[in-house]
Motif scaffolding. Sequence first.
Motif, PDB file in Angstrom:
ATOM      1  N   ARG A 187      98.057  72.212   9.852  1.00  0.00           N
ATOM      2  CA  ARG A 187      96.620  72.024  10.077  1.00  0.00           C
ATOM      3  C   ARG A 187      95.870  73.348   9.990  1.00  0.00           C
ATOM      4  N   HIS A 188      96.584  74.478  10.091  1.00  0.00           N
ATOM      5  CA  HIS A 188      95.913  75.773   9.902  1.00  0.00           C
ATOM      6  C   HIS A 188      95.265  75.849   8.510  1.00  0.00           C
ATOM      7  N   MET A 189      95.843  75.158   7.518  1.00  0.00           N
ATOM      8  CA  MET A 189      95.289  75.176   6.155  1.00  0.00           C
ATOM      9  C   MET A 189      93.986  74.395   6.050  1.00  0.00           C
ATOM     10  N   ALA A 238      94.269  76.141  15.927  1.00  0.00           N
ATOM     11  CA  ALA A 238      94.216  77.493  16.492  1.00  0.00           C
ATOM     12  C   ALA A 238      95.473  77.742  17.314  1.00  0.00           C
ATOM     13  N   ASP A 239      96.038  78.947  17.136  1.00  0.00           N
ATOM     14  CA  ASP A 239      97.106  79.417  18.013  1.00  0.00           C
ATOM     15  C   ASP A 239      96.463  80.376  19.003  1.00  0.00           C
ATOM     16  N   VAL A 240      96.575  80.050  20.279  1.00  0.00           N
ATOM     17  CA  VAL A 240      95.962  80.858  21.326  1.00  0.00           C
ATOM     18  C   VAL A 240      97.083  81.578  22.071  1.00  0.00           C
ATOM     19  N   ASP A 290     105.478  81.166  22.330  1.00  0.00           N
ATOM     20  CA  ASP A 290     104.704  82.380  22.631  1.00  0.00           C
ATOM     21  C   ASP A 290     103.210  82.199  22.390  1.00  0.00           C
ATOM     22  N   HIS A 291     102.780  80.951  22.311  1.00  0.00           N
ATOM     23  CA  HIS A 291     101.350  80.651  22.178  1.00  0.00           C
ATOM     24  C   HIS A 291     101.169  79.157  22.427  1.00  0.00           C
ATOM     25  N   ILE A 292      99.902  78.742  22.545  1.00  0.00           N
ATOM     26  CA  ILE A 292      99.662  77.310  22.462  1.00  0.00           C
ATOM     27  C   ILE A 292      99.000  77.030  21.116  1.00  0.00           C
ATOM     28  N   HIS A 293      99.449  75.960  20.482  1.00  0.00           N
ATOM     29  CA  HIS A 293      98.856  75.511  19.227  1.00  0.00           C
ATOM     30  C   HIS A 293      98.083  74.238  19.534  1.00  0.00           C
ATOM     31  N   LEU A 294      96.802  74.235  19.166  1.00  0.00           N
ATOM     32  CA  LEU A 294      96.022  73.009  19.291  1.00  0.00           C
ATOM     33  C   LEU A 294      95.379  72.722  17.947  1.00  0.00           C
TER      34      LEU A 294
HETATM   35 ZN   LIG Z   1      99.729  76.842  15.016  1.00  0.00          ZN
END
Ligand SMILES: [Zn+2]
Length: 245
Positions: free
Chosen positions: A127-129, A134-136, A178-182
């Motif tokens: 979905r980043h594409m 967002a990776d926070v 090492d992050h949250i992806h939403l």
């Molecule tokens: Zn991500």
Amino acid sequence: MEQESGLKVVDALDLDPDLCALLRPGALMPGSDGRSHRLPRYFYEVPSREAAREVRLTPHFTLGEFLLVDLKEAARVRDFPRYVPCAVRVLAFYLERLREAVGVAVHVAVNGGYRSPAHRLAARATRHMWGTAADVYRIGPVALRDQSAIETYNRIVEEVSDDLWVMPFGHGPGTADDHIHLDLGYLTLVPREIGEDAGERRGETPRFAFEERRGGDRRGWPRDENLEMLLQRRNPSDQPPDPAD
Ligand SMILES: [Zn+2]
């Protein structure tokens, strides 16, 4: 700070062939689940680093925060002018809701905003594409590096909206440690200025919406004569008053 009114919308099929081959507008991209998804076609053109820093999509998120990439991104995609799918503004809206819920700064990681299909982390559709993920890595003082922090904030994200999906904590594929992806899924946005009647043919009609609104642009697209007349009328020194008004 400028609002997004300074940004140009482009149909990526109109971009130069090298860039078009990297962004692959409208192409089907296979996902890890075996299903394919159609890549976005309409992008904001970001002319410079300064513009990325100054354009605010929401009170707490500038466009630049979604454009942080390292050398894993294709060199041409890292060069200005840069392009980001128009749906990024919807992502920013949801991140702003998260910012309100937590009351502290929400930090997007490097490679954690928009990634092009040419990015080296991008073997499959992510979905980043679409500019909708967002990776926070940090929220206020909390580094999101352990199970407890990640699961706590994942729950908060889920409470912000059912539209948001979060990646579960874990160390393998499809998880994050090492992050949250939403993300908002494979959401694409067709700006209101865009007419889709040109179909798949490229370059036949100008589609630089914001430039058209200003009555002409720097790229030599035809100027809108009606708009120019209106603009001239606003300035009485340019033209005598029109008795028909
Ligand atoms: Zn991500």
